[in-house]
Design an enzyme around this catalytic site. Sequence first.
Site, PDB file in Angstrom:
ATOM      1  N   MET A  31       0.845  -1.198   0.000  1.00 50.54           N
ATOM      2  CA  MET A  31       0.000   0.000   0.000  1.00 50.54           C
ATOM      3  C   MET A  31       0.886   1.255   0.000  1.00 50.54           C
ATOM      4  O   MET A  31       0.423   2.345   0.323  1.00 50.54           O
ATOM      5  CB  MET A  31      -0.933  -0.001   1.210  1.00 50.54           C
ATOM      6  CG  MET A  31      -1.927  -1.161   1.155  1.00 50.54           C
ATOM      7  SD  MET A  31      -3.415  -0.891   2.114  1.00 50.54           S
ATOM      8  CE  MET A  31      -2.745  -0.642   3.735  1.00 50.54           C
ATOM      9  N   GLY A  32       2.167   1.087  -0.359  1.00 48.96           N
ATOM     10  CA  GLY A  32       3.058   2.234  -0.433  1.00 48.96           C
ATOM     11  C   GLY A  32       3.570   2.656   0.931  1.00 48.96           C
ATOM     12  O   GLY A  32       3.512   1.899   1.888  1.00 48.96           O
ATOM     13  N   ALA A  33       4.096   3.920   1.007  1.00 48.82           N
ATOM     14  CA  ALA A  33       4.805   4.396   2.208  1.00 48.82           C
ATOM     15  C   ALA A  33       5.893   3.371   2.533  1.00 48.82           C
ATOM     16  O   ALA A  33       5.967   2.841   3.642  1.00 48.82           O
ATOM     17  CB  ALA A  33       3.851   4.611   3.373  1.00 48.82           C
ATOM     18  N   HIS A  38       9.496  -3.526   2.984  1.00 48.18           N
ATOM     19  CA  HIS A  38       8.993  -3.704   1.615  1.00 48.18           C
ATOM     20  C   HIS A  38      10.148  -4.001   0.649  1.00 48.18           C
ATOM     21  O   HIS A  38      10.027  -4.844  -0.241  1.00 48.18           O
ATOM     22  CB  HIS A  38       8.287  -2.435   1.130  1.00 48.18           C
ATOM     23  CG  HIS A  38       7.044  -2.085   1.891  1.00 48.18           C
ATOM     24  ND1 HIS A  38       6.949  -0.966   2.685  1.00 48.18           N
ATOM     25  CD2 HIS A  38       5.850  -2.714   1.975  1.00 48.18           C
ATOM     26  CE1 HIS A  38       5.730  -0.911   3.213  1.00 48.18           C
ATOM     27  NE2 HIS A  38       5.053  -1.953   2.811  1.00 48.18           N
ATOM     28  N   GLY A 148       4.977  -9.863   3.660  1.00 50.68           N
ATOM     29  CA  GLY A 148       5.732  -9.854   4.912  1.00 50.68           C
ATOM     30  C   GLY A 148       5.065 -10.710   5.979  1.00 50.68           C
ATOM     31  O   GLY A 148       3.836 -10.731   6.096  1.00 50.68           O
ATOM     32  N   GLU A 149       5.891 -11.385   6.767  1.00 50.33           N
ATOM     33  CA  GLU A 149       5.354 -12.183   7.886  1.00 50.33           C
ATOM     34  C   GLU A 149       4.852 -11.298   9.015  1.00 50.33           C
ATOM     35  O   GLU A 149       4.207 -11.781   9.931  1.00 50.33           O
ATOM     36  CB  GLU A 149       6.429 -13.137   8.418  1.00 50.33           C
ATOM     37  CG  GLU A 149       6.686 -14.308   7.503  1.00 50.33           C
ATOM     38  CD  GLU A 149       7.715 -15.270   8.064  1.00 50.33           C
ATOM     39  OE1 GLU A 149       8.352 -14.960   9.095  1.00 50.33           O
ATOM     40  OE2 GLU A 149       7.914 -16.328   7.438  1.00 50.33           O
ATOM     41  N   ASP A 151       2.491  -9.312   8.891  1.00 41.35           N
ATOM     42  CA  ASP A 151       1.030  -9.511   8.801  1.00 41.35           C
ATOM     43  C   ASP A 151       0.785 -11.007   8.675  1.00 41.35           C
ATOM     44  O   ASP A 151       0.393 -11.505   7.614  1.00 41.35           O
ATOM     45  CB  ASP A 151       0.490  -8.744   7.598  1.00 41.35           C
ATOM     46  CG  ASP A 151       0.676  -7.245   7.756  1.00 41.35           C
ATOM     47  OD1 ASP A 151      -0.066  -6.632   8.518  1.00 41.35           O
ATOM     48  OD2 ASP A 151       1.622  -6.704   7.148  1.00 41.35           O
ATOM     49  N   GLN A 154      -2.727 -12.225   7.831  1.00 36.18           N
ATOM     50  CA  GLN A 154      -2.991 -11.851   6.438  1.00 36.18           C
ATOM     51  C   GLN A 154      -2.341 -12.857   5.490  1.00 36.18           C
ATOM     52  O   GLN A 154      -2.956 -13.284   4.498  1.00 36.18           O
ATOM     53  CB  GLN A 154      -2.446 -10.445   6.173  1.00 36.18           C
ATOM     54  CG  GLN A 154      -2.347 -10.078   4.699  1.00 36.18           C
ATOM     55  CD  GLN A 154      -1.932  -8.649   4.477  1.00 36.18           C
ATOM     56  OE1 GLN A 154      -2.729  -7.745   4.611  1.00 36.18           O
ATOM     57  NE2 GLN A 154      -0.668  -8.431   4.119  1.00 36.18           N
ATOM     58  N   ARG A 188       2.904   2.415   9.429  1.00 37.15           N
ATOM     59  CA  ARG A 188       2.142   3.128  10.461  1.00 37.15           C
ATOM     60  C   ARG A 188       3.031   3.605  11.610  1.00 37.15           C
ATOM     61  O   ARG A 188       2.553   4.337  12.478  1.00 37.15           O
ATOM     62  CB  ARG A 188       1.005   2.259  10.996  1.00 37.15           C
ATOM     63  CG  ARG A 188      -0.112   2.062   9.965  1.00 37.15           C
ATOM     64  CD  ARG A 188      -1.282   1.298  10.547  1.00 37.15           C
ATOM     65  NE  ARG A 188      -2.475   1.363   9.709  1.00 37.15           N
ATOM     66  CZ  ARG A 188      -2.876   0.398   8.878  1.00 37.15           C
ATOM     67  NH1 ARG A 188      -2.170  -0.708   8.756  1.00 37.15           N
ATOM     68  NH2 ARG A 188      -3.972   0.548   8.159  1.00 37.15           N
TER      69      ARG A 188
HETATM   70  O1  PAF Z   1      -0.066  -5.694   3.616  1.00 36.20           O
HETATM   71  C1  PAF Z   1      -0.490  -4.787   2.845  1.00 36.20           C
HETATM   72  O2  PAF Z   1       0.215  -3.808   2.559  1.00 36.20           O
HETATM   73  C2  PAF Z   1      -1.884  -4.912   2.246  1.00 36.20           C
HETATM   74  O3  PAF Z   1      -2.755  -5.490   3.151  1.00 36.20           O
HETATM   75  C3  PAF Z   1      -1.892  -5.643   0.903  1.00 36.20           C
HETATM   76  C4  PAF Z   1      -1.439  -7.094   1.029  1.00 36.20           C
HETATM   77  C5  PAF Z   1      -1.002  -4.924  -0.101  1.00 36.20           C
HETATM   78  C6  PAF Z   1      -3.335  -5.651   0.338  1.00 36.20           C
HETATM   79  O4  PAF Z   1      -3.821  -4.365   0.172  1.00 36.20           O
END
Ligand code: PAF
Length: 281
Positions: A31-33, A38, A148-149, A151, A154, A188
Site C-alpha cells: 500500500m506504499g509508504a 517492503h 511480509g510475515e 502480517d 494476512q 504506520r
Molecule cells: O499488507 C499490505 O500492505 C496490504 O494489506 C496488501 C497485502 C497490499 C493488500 O492491500
Amino acid sequence: MIETIRTVGALRARVRAWRAEGQSIALVPTMGALHRGHLSLVTAGFTQADRVIATIFVNPTQFGPNEDFSRYPRQEEADAALLAQAGCSALFAPSVTEMYPEGFATTVSVAGVSDGLCGAARPGHFDGVATVVTKLLLQALPDVALFGEKDYQQLGVIERAARDLDIPVRIQGVPTVREADGLALSSRNRYLTPDDRAVAPALYRALTEVADGLTQGQAAETLCAHATADLHRAGFSSVDYLEVRDAETLAPADRFTGRRLRILAAARLGAARLIDNIGVE
Ligand code: PAF
C-alpha cells in the site's frame, strides 16, 4: 526511473512481453509508504524470478469506517524512487476506479483463518485484503507473490484464498524486518510521536517474554496475561489481542508441545495501532 503502469490492460501487456522473452515474474503487493521491510520483499522477489513488479494501492475496502484510510501516507514519487534504487522492474499503481469500477460487486471471503485476532478487531478487513489480493494475482498472474510475515494472519488468509481458488501463484512469506531495538518496521510507525516511539519496542519485548516462557513449559494464558499487563504499564492504551496460536492452522494453543507456535499481538499506542508476531520452534 521506474516504469509506472496504471491500468490492468497495460499490466497484462507488460507481463506478456516479459513472458515472451522467457522471463519469470514476482509480484510484491503493497500500500506504499515503503520502508526497508517492503524493499526486502523486492530483494527476495529477485531470488525467485527474473522480474519483480511492485504494486502500490491503498485499498479502501480493507479499512473500517473509523480507520486511517484518509490519512494513510501516500507518497508515490518517493516510493517510485526507492523501488528504482532497489532495481524493481515495474510499478503497478492503479486508481480506485481501475480496481473497483462502477458496478463492482464481488467479495472474496476466507473463513477459518480470518477468525479472531485482526479478523475480530477489524471486521471486514480480511475480506477487503482477500478481494484485492485475489484481483492483483489474477491481473498479473506472476510465478510468485511475496508478503511480509509481520502480517502473519494476512499471509495465512492469502495462502488459503490462493489455494482454494486454484490461483496458480506461489505465495511466499518473508521474515519481518526490525529496527535495532526490535520494533517491527511498518508504514504506520510514522504515526508515533517521539515519546510513543520510545515505548513501542515494548511490544516486541512482550512477545519475546511469552516465547521464553513457552519454551520453559509455562502456560500460554498466564504468560499472555502478564505480557498484556506489561504493555499497559509501558504506556499502550489498549491491547486488541495478545495470543498464542498454532503457526500453521492459527488454532489457539495452550502451551508449547513441540508443534510450531506463533505469538501474535495488536496494541494501540498514541495514534498508532501496532501489530507484531514471532515464532516459537
Ligand atoms: O499488507 C499490505 O500492505 C496490504 O494489506 C496488501 C497485502 C497490499 C493488500 O492491500
